[in-house]
Design a protein around this motif. Structure first.
Motif, mmCIF file in Angstrom:
data_model
loop_
_atom_site.group_PDB
_atom_site.id
_atom_site.type_symbol
_atom_site.label_atom_id
_atom_site.label_comp_id
_atom_site.label_asym_id
_atom_site.label_seq_id
_atom_site.Cartn_x
_atom_site.Cartn_y
_atom_site.Cartn_z
ATOM 1 N N LEU B 128 4.146 40.533 -13.596
ATOM 2 C CA LEU B 128 4.094 39.657 -11.906
ATOM 3 C C LEU B 128 4.633 40.313 -10.999
ATOM 4 C CD1 LEU B 128 4.946 35.298 -12.819
ATOM 5 C CD2 LEU B 128 2.816 36.982 -12.372
ATOM 6 N N ILE B 129 4.309 40.463 -9.589
ATOM 7 C CA ILE B 129 4.545 41.741 -8.578
ATOM 8 C C ILE B 129 5.219 40.777 -7.691
ATOM 9 C CG2 ILE B 129 3.722 42.648 -6.704
ATOM 10 C CD1 ILE B 129 1.084 42.564 -8.012
ATOM 11 N N MET B 130 6.440 40.742 -6.839
ATOM 12 C CA MET B 130 7.096 40.409 -5.797
ATOM 13 C C MET B 130 7.303 41.842 -5.038
ATOM 14 S SD MET B 130 10.573 40.239 -6.906
ATOM 15 C CE MET B 130 11.327 39.054 -4.890
ATOM 16 N N ALA B 131 7.453 40.853 -3.642
ATOM 17 C CA ALA B 131 7.078 42.223 -2.612
ATOM 18 C C ALA B 131 9.368 42.587 -1.822
ATOM 19 C CB ALA B 131 6.398 41.782 -2.041
ATOM 20 N N ALA B 132 9.370 43.281 -1.440
ATOM 21 C CA ALA B 132 10.837 43.373 -0.513
ATOM 22 C C ALA B 132 10.689 43.781 0.499
ATOM 23 C CB ALA B 132 11.551 44.644 -0.990
ATOM 24 N N LEU B 133 10.667 42.490 1.469
ATOM 25 C CA LEU B 133 9.954 43.273 3.375
ATOM 26 C C LEU B 133 11.103 43.830 3.668
ATOM 27 C CD1 LEU B 133 8.346 39.488 3.714
ATOM 28 C CD2 LEU B 133 7.065 42.340 2.843
ATOM 29 N N GLU B 134 11.735 45.138 4.116
ATOM 30 C CA GLU B 134 12.364 45.579 4.762
ATOM 31 C C GLU B 134 12.129 46.280 6.199
ATOM 32 O OE1 GLU B 134 14.076 48.707 1.518
ATOM 33 O OE2 GLU B 134 12.813 47.401 -0.133
ATOM 34 N N SER B 135 11.100 45.873 6.639
ATOM 35 C CA SER B 135 11.025 46.499 8.113
ATOM 36 C C SER B 135 10.046 45.555 8.568
ATOM 37 C CB SER B 135 10.249 47.950 8.056
ATOM 38 O OG SER B 135 8.643 47.430 7.355
ATOM 39 N N THR B 136 9.852 45.875 10.657
ATOM 40 C CA THR B 136 9.863 44.659 11.469
ATOM 41 C C THR B 136 8.218 44.031 10.582
ATOM 42 O OG1 THR B 136 9.309 46.773 12.569
ATOM 43 C CG2 THR B 136 11.133 44.969 12.903
ATOM 44 N N LYS B 137 7.529 45.425 9.791
ATOM 45 C CA LYS B 137 5.577 45.177 10.094
ATOM 46 C C LYS B 137 5.561 44.731 8.827
ATOM 47 C CE LYS B 137 3.813 48.974 11.243
ATOM 48 N NZ LYS B 137 3.096 50.669 10.528
ATOM 49 N N GLY B 138 6.655 44.818 7.913
ATOM 50 C CA GLY B 138 6.913 43.848 7.124
ATOM 51 C C GLY B 138 6.816 42.294 6.659
ATOM 52 N N ILE B 139 7.832 42.356 7.713
ATOM 53 C CA ILE B 139 7.987 40.663 8.474
ATOM 54 C C ILE B 139 6.279 40.102 9.013
ATOM 55 C CG2 ILE B 139 9.412 39.045 9.702
ATOM 56 C CD1 ILE B 139 10.946 40.070 7.553
ATOM 57 N N MET B 140 6.201 40.963 10.193
ATOM 58 C CA MET B 140 5.120 40.679 10.679
ATOM 59 C C MET B 140 3.885 40.330 10.114
ATOM 60 S SD MET B 140 6.124 40.025 14.149
ATOM 61 C CE MET B 140 4.717 40.334 14.643
ATOM 62 N N HIS B 141 4.055 40.644 8.444
ATOM 63 C CA HIS B 141 2.350 40.318 7.917
ATOM 64 C C HIS B 141 3.181 39.851 6.209
ATOM 65 C CE1 HIS B 141 0.645 44.711 9.433
ATOM 66 N NE2 HIS B 141 0.795 43.614 10.329
ATOM 67 N N THR B 142 4.058 38.871 6.334
ATOM 68 C CA THR B 142 4.114 38.252 5.164
ATOM 69 C C THR B 142 2.881 37.610 4.973
ATOM 70 O OG1 THR B 142 6.463 37.906 6.292
ATOM 71 C CG2 THR B 142 6.106 37.074 4.838
ATOM 72 N N TYR B 143 2.695 36.855 5.738
ATOM 73 C CA TYR B 143 1.593 35.771 5.258
ATOM 74 C C TYR B 143 0.432 37.004 4.405
ATOM 75 C CZ TYR B 143 -2.276 32.543 4.778
ATOM 76 O OH TYR B 143 -2.966 31.934 3.942
ATOM 77 N N GLU B 144 -0.353 37.395 4.993
ATOM 78 C CA GLU B 144 -1.235 38.630 4.257
ATOM 79 C C GLU B 144 -0.271 39.180 3.160
ATOM 80 O OE1 GLU B 144 -2.154 42.110 6.809
ATOM 81 O OE2 GLU B 144 -1.790 43.254 5.724
ATOM 82 N N ILE B 145 0.937 39.404 2.586
ATOM 83 C CA ILE B 145 1.100 40.161 1.648
ATOM 84 C C ILE B 145 1.514 38.954 0.736
ATOM 85 C CG2 ILE B 145 3.719 40.904 1.074
ATOM 86 C CD1 ILE B 145 3.816 42.801 3.131
ATOM 87 N N CYS B 146 1.580 37.979 1.259
ATOM 88 C CA CYS B 146 2.130 36.629 0.305
ATOM 89 C C CYS B 146 1.184 35.834 -0.406
ATOM 90 C CB CYS B 146 2.626 35.973 1.189
ATOM 91 S SG CYS B 146 4.417 35.844 0.948
ATOM 92 N N THR B 147 -0.428 36.025 0.226
ATOM 93 C CA THR B 147 -2.044 36.377 0.090
ATOM 94 C C THR B 147 -2.526 37.392 -0.732
ATOM 95 O OG1 THR B 147 -2.406 36.461 2.188
ATOM 96 C CG2 THR B 147 -1.801 34.494 1.227
ATOM 97 N N ALA B 148 -2.023 38.675 -1.368
ATOM 98 C CA ALA B 148 -2.438 39.641 -0.885
ATOM 99 C C ALA B 148 -3.250 39.560 -2.811
ATOM 100 C CB ALA B 148 -1.998 40.790 -0.962
ATOM 101 N N SER B 149 -2.406 39.049 -3.680
ATOM 102 C CA SER B 149 -2.589 39.223 -5.005
ATOM 103 C C SER B 149 -1.922 37.914 -5.291
ATOM 104 C CB SER B 149 -1.992 40.961 -5.773
ATOM 105 O OG SER B 149 -1.804 40.180 -6.921
ATOM 106 N N PRO B 150 -3.143 37.456 -6.666
ATOM 107 C CA PRO B 150 -2.736 35.988 -6.992
ATOM 108 C C PRO B 150 -1.092 36.836 -8.343
ATOM 109 C CG PRO B 150 -4.535 36.606 -8.282
ATOM 110 C CD PRO B 150 -4.211 37.680 -6.921
ATOM 111 N N LEU B 151 -1.019 37.620 -8.542
ATOM 112 C CA LEU B 151 -0.003 38.564 -9.405
ATOM 113 C C LEU B 151 1.367 37.856 -8.511
ATOM 114 C CD1 LEU B 151 -1.240 40.997 -11.104
ATOM 115 C CD2 LEU B 151 -1.106 38.783 -12.421
#
Lengths: 105, 299
Positions: B128-151
């Motif tokens: 599986l995959i998880m994503a670390a959000l470490e920047s303002t851009k990452g936080i702003m894109h949380t939903y697109e990151i969360c929905t990027a992969s079923p894994l």
């Protein structure tokens, strides 16, 4: 693999071991360990088996063991051998792939 | 579906993959997950050594069911592709993407994982995959990151780097992280993913640590990244339902099932007005209690 330079891997911290590999003729192995009486033979066996898997025929290998598990000894021998055989991190990152599951196992 | 997508993750303990003393037996402390770090904890000139150490740890150490997450180096570095090869060859449970900022970052990691799965004969989708959000851009894109992969099972906040990007610092009050935490948990829940809080590094302030755990639990988070075994018991205590909560949830589930059959929509449990809206929360409490090993009922 051909050991073409001197390289080291590992530390002298508890549970670790420091392995130094240098060019040599045949396998010249020396082991210094705080648990040499109980585990000396096992450490030697692990080191020699790892060298064999990596197809190292000629090298001077020095192991300073601080109570490392087998998996750590293998990792440190591999680290030193690959570094001494042209597999620097730069080379690896440039696409020189490591044989995970092959010679490294 | 990979059952690990929704497993219990109250604690995720950081361990330097290059340190044998740390990675040889962390399971004795019983964290839910360990995070074997190839990134910031490993010096630049030890990146190769950390991979050999990681590979043999993954293959030879029995972690007694503790999830083995590996944090790989950032996609802006030269290291991450070989990091993925060793993760897949060693068959870790999950890969944590550092400094994730977009769905494209998740896709890039997925692509390399697929190549490595093919190369090493590993079943696709088993890691599986998880994503670390470490920047303002990452936080702003949380939903697109969360929905990027079923894994992808979830996202984690990395407060240190995030506050640097925000041009502030960790104050201990939580005010500087409030917006990020709120944004993350809303986006993660909207995407059906898990959400994990950042580390608390002041080991002399265990009361402050407990308060932070209680706050993020109230916000909806699933768990917390931790840096020391001393933080495990407190986190698990906060994130495990109490017997009182379990008893109440059990009554709600049973009463809703029973009253529904009788055509009754609203009723009382322990003096509280209950309707069907309470059902999912009660079921979640029971599932959490089961996963934590503290449920002894018959649901």
């Amino acid at each position: 693999m051909e050991v073409t330079s001197t390289a080291m891997a590992g530390t002298l911290e508890s549970s670790d071991c420091q392995v130094t590999v240098e060019p040599g003729t045949g396998i010249d192995l020396s082991i210094d360990s705080s648990v040499i009486n109980q585990f000396g033979k096992a450490i030697k066996k692990t080191v020699l088996e790892t060298l064999d898997r990596l197809d190292v025929k000629d090298a001077k290998v020095t192991v300073v063991d601080k109570g490392a598990l087998d998996c750590t000894i293998k990792a440190r021998v591999e680290g030193a051998v690959f570094r001494a055989s042209g597999y620097s991190e730069d080379e690896i990152c440039s696409g020189k792939k490591l044989p995970w599951g092959g010679a490294i196992r | 579906m990979n059952p690990n997508l929704t497993r219990l993750r109250r604690t995720m303990m950081f361990l330097n993959a290059q340190k044998p003393s740390l990675i040889k037996d962390p399971y004795i402390y019983k964290p839910d997950s360990i995070m074997l770090d190839l990134e910031d904890a490993v010096a630049e000139n030890q990146k190769d050594a950390a991979r050999y150490s990681l590979y043999h740890a993954l293959k030879e150490i029995d972690y007694h069911g503790v999830e083995r997450v590996v944090r790989i180096n950032g996609l802006e570095t030269a290291h991450w592709k070989e990091d993925i090869r060793v993760c897949v060859a060693g068959r870790c449970d999950s890969i944590r993407i550092s400094k994730c900022e977009s769905a494209a970052d998740v896709h890039a990691v997925e692509t390399e994982m697929e190549k490595a799965e093919e190369e090493f004969g590993v079943e696709k989708g088993s890691i599986l995959i998880m994503a670390a959000l470490e920047s303002t851009k990452g936080i702003m894109h949380t939903y697109e990151i969360c929905t990027a992969s079923p894994l992808l099972f979830g996202v984690a906040l990395s407060g240190g780097d995030y506050t640097k990007d925000l041009q502030t610092k960790i104050t201990g009050t939580g005010v500087e992280l409030a917006g990020a935490r709120q944004q993350m948990i809303i986006a993660a829940r909207a995407a059906g993913k898990q959400c994990f809080d950042t580390v608390f590094t002041n080991l002399d302030d265990m009361e402050g640590f407990r308060k932070e755990c209680e706050m993020i639990k109230a916000m909806g988070f699933d768990g917390k990244s931790i840096v020391n075994p001393r933080q495990i018991a407190i986190t698990h205590e906060v994130f495990t339902p109490t017997q009182k909560e379990i008893d109440f949830a059990e009554k709600v589930v049973k009463e809703v099932d029973e009253k529904k059959a009788q055509g009754i929509g609203v009723f009382t449990v322990n003096g509280k007005m209950i309707d069907i809206a309470f059902y999912p929360g009660a079921k979640r409490t029971i599932e959490m209690a089961k996963a934590a090993g503290v449920y002894e009922g018959d649901l």
